[in-house]
Scaffold this active site. Structure first.
Site, PDB file in Angstrom:
ATOM      1  N   ARG A 135       0.836  -1.203   0.000  1.00 19.18           N
ATOM      2  CA  ARG A 135       0.000   0.000   0.000  1.00 19.18           C
ATOM      3  C   ARG A 135       0.878   1.262   0.000  1.00 19.18           C
ATOM      4  NH1 ARG A 135      -3.040   2.461   5.308  1.00 19.18           N
ATOM      5  NH2 ARG A 135      -4.192   4.053   4.178  1.00 19.18           N
ATOM      6  N   GLU A 158      -2.106   6.947  20.640  1.00 21.69           N
ATOM      7  CA  GLU A 158      -2.488   6.989  19.214  1.00 21.69           C
ATOM      8  C   GLU A 158      -1.201   7.037  18.399  1.00 21.69           C
ATOM      9  OE1 GLU A 158      -4.785  10.491  18.230  1.00 21.69           O
ATOM     10  OE2 GLU A 158      -4.610  10.126  16.070  1.00 21.69           O
ATOM     11  N   ALA A 166      -7.815   5.373   8.825  1.00 22.92           N
ATOM     12  CA  ALA A 166      -8.777   6.404   8.385  1.00 22.92           C
ATOM     13  C   ALA A 166      -9.858   6.675   9.434  1.00 22.92           C
ATOM     14  CB  ALA A 166      -9.411   5.993   7.060  1.00 22.92           C
TER      15      ALA A 166
END
Ligand code: DQA
Length: 149
Positions: free
Chosen positions: A18, A98, A77
Site C-alpha cells: 500500500r 495513538e 482512516a
C-alpha cells in the site's frame, strides 16, 4: 507481565504494497515482529491485531476497557471521522497511545483532524514503524511510573 493491545485499523494489513512511498516497504508481518521484539525488550506481552471493520475494532476497545489493558492504536482512516470509535476510547481504563506511520499533519487537510486524539494519553506520528516502538516505550514508562505509585 503486563499485556498491551496493539490495534490497527483499515488497510494496514496491506503495508508493504500500500502506497510504499508514504508507508514504507515493510509488511504487516514485519510490524508484528517489530512489536513483539520490542515487547520482549520491555517485558510486555504484546498482542497485535488488525481489522477493516469498525464494529470489530470497537469490540476490542471494549475488551481493553473491561480488562484494564493499555492500548497502542493506529486507527488509520477511522482517526478522521469515527465518533463511535472515539466514544468507545473515552471509556478507557488504562493508557492509550495513538500512533501513525506517516505524519498526518503534513498531508491532505482531511487528515489534520483526529477525532480520537483528545481521549488518548498522547499521540506519536511520522516516524514510520518506529512510531510503534516509541508508543510501546511510552506505555512501559507509564506502567513503571504507576507501579512506583
Ligand atoms: C495512518 C494515517 C491515516 O491518515 C491513514 O488513513 C492511514 C494510516 C498512518 O499510520 O499514517 O490509514 O493512520
Amino acid at each position: 507481565m503486563n499485556s498491551v493491545l496493539v490495534l490497527n485499523g483499515p488497510n494496514l494489513r496491506r503495508l508493504g504494497t500500500r502506497e510504499p512511498d508514504v508507508y514504507g516497504a515493510d509488511t504487516f508481518d514485519d510490524l508484528v515482529a517489530l512489536c513483539r521484539e520490542t515487547g520482549r525488550r520491555l517485558d510486555l506481552h504484546v498482542d497485535v491485531r488488525q481489522t477493516d471493520d469498525e464494529a470489530e475494532m470497537i469490540g476490542w476497545i471494549h475488551q481493553a476497557a473491561d480488562e484494564r489493558l493499555p492500548v497502542v492504536l493506529n486507527p488509520a482512516a477511522f482517526t478522521h471521522y469515527s465518533y463511535a470509535l472515539r466514544d468507545a476510547l473515552a471509556q478507557r481504563t488504562a493508557p492509550l497511545v495513538e500512533v501513525h506511520i506517516s505524519n498526518p499533519a503534513a498531508r491532505e487537510e482531511f487528515r489534520h483532524t483526529s477525532v480520537v486524539a483528545a481521549v488518548a494519553t498522547g499521540t506519536i506520528a511520522g516516524f514510520g514503524l518506529i512510531s510503534y516502538v516509541l508508543a510501546l516505550q511510552a506505555i512501559a514508562e507509564l506502567l513503571a511510573e504507576e507501579s512506583r505509585g
